[in-house]
Design a protein around this motif. Structure first.
Motif, PDB file in Angstrom:
ATOM      1  N   GLY A   1       0.790  -1.228   0.000  1.00 44.32           N
ATOM      2  CA  GLY A   1       0.000   0.000   0.000  1.00 44.32           C
ATOM      3  C   GLY A   1       0.818   1.271   0.000  1.00 44.32           C
ATOM      4  O   GLY A   1       0.263   2.359  -0.006  1.00 44.32           O
ATOM      5  N   SER A   2       2.152   1.157   0.011  1.00 40.56           N
ATOM      6  CA  SER A   2       2.975   2.372   0.085  1.00 40.56           C
ATOM      7  C   SER A   2       3.236   2.981  -1.285  1.00 40.56           C
ATOM      8  O   SER A   2       3.637   4.133  -1.372  1.00 40.56           O
ATOM      9  N   THR A   3       3.033   2.241  -2.362  1.00 40.49           N
ATOM     10  CA  THR A   3       3.265   2.783  -3.705  1.00 40.49           C
ATOM     11  C   THR A   3       2.002   2.697  -4.541  1.00 40.49           C
ATOM     12  O   THR A   3       1.189   1.791  -4.355  1.00 40.49           O
ATOM     13  N   LYS A   4       1.843   3.672  -5.438  1.00 44.60           N
ATOM     14  CA  LYS A   4       0.706   3.671  -6.352  1.00 44.60           C
ATOM     15  C   LYS A   4       1.237   3.838  -7.764  1.00 44.60           C
ATOM     16  O   LYS A   4       2.243   4.520  -7.972  1.00 44.60           O
ATOM     17  N   SER A   5       0.547   3.251  -8.734  1.00 46.77           N
ATOM     18  CA  SER A   5       0.985   3.414 -10.110  1.00 46.77           C
ATOM     19  C   SER A   5       0.570   4.796 -10.608  1.00 46.77           C
ATOM     20  O   SER A   5      -0.428   5.372 -10.160  1.00 46.77           O
ATOM     21  N   LYS A   6       1.355   5.351 -11.553  1.00 44.56           N
ATOM     22  CA  LYS A   6       1.128   6.680 -12.083  1.00 44.56           C
ATOM     23  C   LYS A   6      -0.173   6.722 -12.878  1.00 44.56           C
ATOM     24  O   LYS A   6      -0.489   5.773 -13.590  1.00 44.56           O
ATOM     25  N   THR A   7      -0.942   7.814 -12.752  1.00 46.94           N
ATOM     26  CA  THR A   7      -2.190   7.953 -13.507  1.00 46.94           C
ATOM     27  C   THR A   7      -1.872   8.095 -14.982  1.00 46.94           C
ATOM     28  O   THR A   7      -1.096   8.975 -15.374  1.00 46.94           O
TER      29      THR A   7
END
Length: 148
Positions: free
Chosen positions: A11-17
């Motif tokens: 949960g610490s990283t998100k993919s770029k929009t």
């Protein structure tokens, strides 16, 4: 655990929009840039001070004054400083070197003697410039001046 199998915490990283990838993504069409205008175009870069066509602040304010490039900046030293230095160190000559050693001026500063205060002893004063009143006060006390 080794460098080859380190993973970020869950949960610490998100993919770029990803914008502009069709209407189903919810970020298609205008690609989050809104409709029309300079900010929606490619190559847009905001100019410093631009206020949307309104007259910018730096053009609304009046201009005044100028910097004289030939100005000569002097460090002002008053007669009471000269008198105190001569009395404390028992000097009969106060010059630029003595003022520098006492910490009144730095290495490249030019010195102008001003007539604030009084001088009570005959002192030979050496400086780059003198005010007329300072020159009279030094000579009235029996001292002499030397312009460097």
């Amino acid at each position: 655990m080794e460098l080859s199998n380190i993973r970020p915490a869950a949960g610490s990283t998100k993919s770029k929009t990803r914008v502009g990838r069709g209407p189903g993504s919810g970020k298609g069409g205008t690609s989050t840039r809104g409709h029309k205008g300079a900010k929606s175009r490619s190559g847009y870069s905001r100019k410093i001070g631009f206020e949307g066509g309104q007259m910018p602040l730096q053009r609304r304010l009046p201009k005044f004054g100028f910097k004289n490039i030939n100005r000569v900046e002097y460090k002002a030293i008053n007669l009471d400083v000269i008198d105190a230095l001569a009395t404390a160190k028992n000097l009969d000559k106060v010059g630029i070197e003595e003022l520098r050693a006492a910490g009144f001026i730095s290495r490249r500063q030019l010195v102008k003697i001003l007539a604030n205060g009084a001088i009570n002893r005959a002192v030979a004063v050496e400086a780059n410039a003198f005010s007329a009143a300072a020159q009279q006060a030094i000579e009235a006390a029996g001292g002499s001046i030397n312009k460097v």
